[in-house]
Design an enzyme around this catalytic site. Structure first.
Site, PDB file in Angstrom:
ATOM      1  N   LYS A  69       0.849  -1.194   0.000  1.00 40.02           N
ATOM      2  CA  LYS A  69       0.000   0.000   0.000  1.00 40.02           C
ATOM      3  C   LYS A  69       0.883   1.242   0.000  1.00 40.02           C
ATOM      4  O   LYS A  69       1.948   1.256   0.640  1.00 40.02           O
ATOM      5  CB  LYS A  69      -0.863  -0.041   1.256  1.00 40.02           C
ATOM      6  CG  LYS A  69      -1.925   1.033   1.354  1.00 40.02           C
ATOM      7  CD  LYS A  69      -2.807   0.745   2.581  1.00 40.02           C
ATOM      8  CE  LYS A  69      -3.845   1.838   2.776  1.00 40.02           C
ATOM      9  NZ  LYS A  69      -4.642   1.625   3.977  1.00 40.02           N
ATOM     10  N   SER A 164      -9.551   1.517   3.644  1.00 40.09           N
ATOM     11  CA  SER A 164      -8.840   2.336   2.669  1.00 40.09           C
ATOM     12  C   SER A 164      -7.800   1.569   1.860  1.00 40.09           C
ATOM     13  O   SER A 164      -7.181   2.141   0.963  1.00 40.09           O
ATOM     14  CB  SER A 164      -8.144   3.476   3.397  1.00 40.09           C
ATOM     15  OG  SER A 164      -7.302   2.944   4.386  1.00 40.09           O
ATOM     16  N   SER A 188      -9.551  -0.771   7.792  1.00 37.54           N
ATOM     17  CA  SER A 188      -9.047  -0.527   6.446  1.00 37.54           C
ATOM     18  C   SER A 188      -8.471  -1.696   5.695  1.00 37.54           C
ATOM     19  O   SER A 188      -8.196  -1.580   4.515  1.00 37.54           O
ATOM     20  CB  SER A 188      -7.987   0.570   6.493  1.00 37.54           C
ATOM     21  OG  SER A 188      -8.594   1.771   6.889  1.00 37.54           O
TER      22      SER A 188
END
Lengths: 517, 108
Positions: A69, A164, A188
């Site tokens: 990420k 997210s 997330s």
């Protein structure tokens, strides 16, 4: 299986890497990646190949393509957090977890998309655009959406990937990598895992190092692991967990990597069903799935009992206050002087900082910073911030009491419903959405507990739905064993994506090779 | 209760982030309303919790330098620098107040 294939020479790391890279190119419309590190990935694959030829692979992860990420620092590679504030920022170092993956020989194929600074539950609020859920393009979803008489007529609207860590989940779900790192502060990692039909593990707070993970909420953030099966998650966990002298919030206990039993047995366990997780807005499909899952455990001989976590509904309010407060503090470092965006304004330090931050942050981030500062004002400190900290203790105590009474693992839904269509999702603002979507996942972060999403079934519309297991602190082995058992029972279907089929040369399509363990 | 202009101004100065428009202010109002739900919970006698790892000792390591010397690397990311210095505009000049804000924004 892929790892074994590499060892036996059925496929070479370079071939594997190239396949993933070309699949990334053909799935570009998913917008899962911000940066694709083609050159370095191929170099890493080459190095790995040399090791395999010498018969000396570094471990199970050697040669395996992984994605990270974009809020983890990666040396020499742009790290943006999907924000204008960090566009062009080239990290001078590797986050500990990234370093650990690379030390094991993993091949980094790219940095994945996210909500700006990991604030959001849809991966829709980053400056590089929203992430599309690969299942929007799956045969399963298309079949359920278009009426049979007009199959090619209208493209069904695409659905969000969740957030997210949506980019990481989409990347794993679309076979462009075998594992991905996400971060989990309020759900997330588990939220996008549920929407994208992959396994999303949130480890216990303190187990995995946060050094190099650009922080959101220091007391709740953890790196998350996304994979296609539970065994893979256990493997990645094994290489990442453990004390890090560079992160003083990691515990000192020695971590023993474990392998999950081939035939997990849940008959001696006690599974708790927290009644408060039957939240308003929970779709009837998921409710039914949850019930079915409980029954599955019952028939396997496990003790399934209803439990109560009375402060569950305040978890999201508590999170709102604590998160914005910590965010206000963590975002203060972005002033344009040492790194990142810097405004042209040069009249004074304050005006330069203000302009830089106005230009660099999006509305979501700025709103949270301002709310956070409000709650931290002297006149509000006791009333909001300290109050939230007290409620946090109550939430943690709720869990403590339940686990103390003999329950081993909790079984809950992960999300209120399957992934929403993008057009629907953006009708409400980020804060409202986060408050709605994090409701089932947030409490585990409050209490620092390990939790995992396991994809359970496809909804009526052909979209993935997952269920969540929450375990005792540092009992990942037990948690993953239960998850593995459940995974074997439900036999979640594989995504049927055109692009993946086109790239199939036998190795990918075969169900077993979906995993690397 | 609504947030006063003084508080809004104060917040903007503290955060060095602006509300930009009335929507921003409304968002803050809603956030405060949302947070007010906390007061439904009885927390008498409860200690605030800073960290879930509060029962453990914080790790301290020896005060030995084990790495560093990466000045060039770190300076690469700064926009304005002179030799080994980060260059900042002049300090101690406070931001204009909310009323003067419009004029200020127009000029920048």
């Amino acid at each position: 299986q892929v790892s074994a294939a590499l060892r036996e020479g059925q496929i070479t790391p370079t071939e594997l890497c190239q396949r993933c890279l070309s699949l990334i190119k053909s799935t570009k419309f998913l917008n899962a990646y911000i940066t694709v590190t083609e050159e370095t990935a191929l170099k890493q694959a080459e190095e790995s190949e040399k090791r395999f030829r010498r018969g000396q692979p570094l471990g199970v992860l050697d040669g395996i393509p992984v994605a990270v990420k974009d809020n983890f620092n990666t040396a020499g590679i742009e790290t943006t957090c999907a924000s204008n504030m960090l566009k062009g920022y080239i990290s001078p170092y590797n986050a500990t977890v990234v370093q650990k993956l690379l030390d094991q020989g993993a091949v980094l194929v790219g940095k994945t998309n996210l909500d700006e600074f990991a604030m959001g539950s849809g991966s829709t609020d980053g400056v590089f655009g929203p992430v599309r859920n690969p299942w929007s393009y799956s045969r399963q979803y298309k079949e359920k959406s278009a009426p049979k008489s007009h199959p090619e007529d209208k493209e069904p609207e695409w659905v969000i990937a969740g957030g997210s860590s949506g980019g990481s989940a989409a990347a794993v779900s679309s076979f462009t990598c075998f594992a991905a790192l996400g971060s989990d502060t309020g759900g997330s990692t588990r939220n996008p895992a549920a929407h994208c039909g992959v396994v999303g593990l949130k480890p216990t707070y303190g187990l995995i190092s946060r050094h190099g993970l650009i922080p959101l909420v220091n007391s709740m953030d953890v790196p998350g692991i996304l994979t296609r099966c539970v065994d893979d998650a256990a493997l990645v966990l094994g290489s990442l967990a453990g004390h890090d002298p560079k992160d003083s919030t990691t515990i000192q206990d020695k971590f023993k990597p474990f392998e999950l039993p081939n035939l997990p047995d849940v008959s001696k366990l006690s599974i708790g069903i927290p009644k408060e997780y039957h939240a308003p807005g929970l779709s009837s499909e998921i409710l039914a799935l949850w019930s079915k899952a409980a029954d599955l455990f019952k028939s396997a001989g496990a003790k399934v009992i209803e439990v109560s976590l009375p402060h569950t509904r305040y978890s999201i309010v508590c999170y709102h206050v604590l998160c914005t407060a910590e965010v206000a503090s963590n975002m203060a470092r972005f002033d344009g002087l040492e790194y990142g965006h810097r405004s042209a304004t040069n009249d004074s330090t304050e005006s330069m900082y203000a302009a830089t931050r106005r230009e660099g942050f999006n509305d979501v981030v700025r709103a949270r910073i301002l709310s956070g500062n409000y709650f931290l004002l002297k006149q509000n400190y006791e009333h909001y911030f300290v109050k939230a900290q007290k409620v946090r203790r109550l939430i943690a105590q709720d869990f403590g009491k339940v686990f103390g009474s003999g329950v081993d693992v909790l079984l809950t839904p992960t999300t209120l419903s399957h992934a929403a269509a993008y057009a629907e999702f953006i009708k409400e603002d980020n804060r409202t959405r986060s408050a709605q979507d994090d409701i089932l996942t947030q409490a585990a972060n409050m209490a620092g507990l390990p939790a995992i999403n396991v994809p359970a079934a496809l909804s009526e519309r052909g979209l993935p739905v997952g269920l969540q297991f929450i375990g005792r602190p540092f009992q990942e082995k037990q948690l993953l064993t239960v998850a593995k058992w459940f995974e074997k029972e439900v036999k979640f279907p594989m995504i049927q994506l055109e692009e993946v089929k086109r790239h199939d040369h036998g190795a990918f399509q075969h169900q077993k090779s979906a995993s690397f363990s | 209760q609504t947030v006063t202009v003084e508080v809004l101004d104060h917040l903007e100065h503290l955060a060095l982030v602006d509300f930009r428009d009335s929507e921003g202010v409304e968002r803050l109002q809603k956030a405060i309303q949302f947070a007010d739900q906390l007061h439904e919970v009885n927390t008498d006698g409860i200690e605030p919790m800073d960290s879930v790892l509060e029962d453990r000792c914080l790790y301290l390591r020896d005060d030995d330098v084990t790495e560093g010397n990466c000045m060039k690397e770190l300076m690469k990311n700064a926009r304005e620098k002179v030799e080994e210095y980060f260059v900042a505009p002049p300090g101690n000049i406070p931001l204009p107040k909310l009323e003067e804000q419009d004029a200020f924004l127009q000029s920048s």
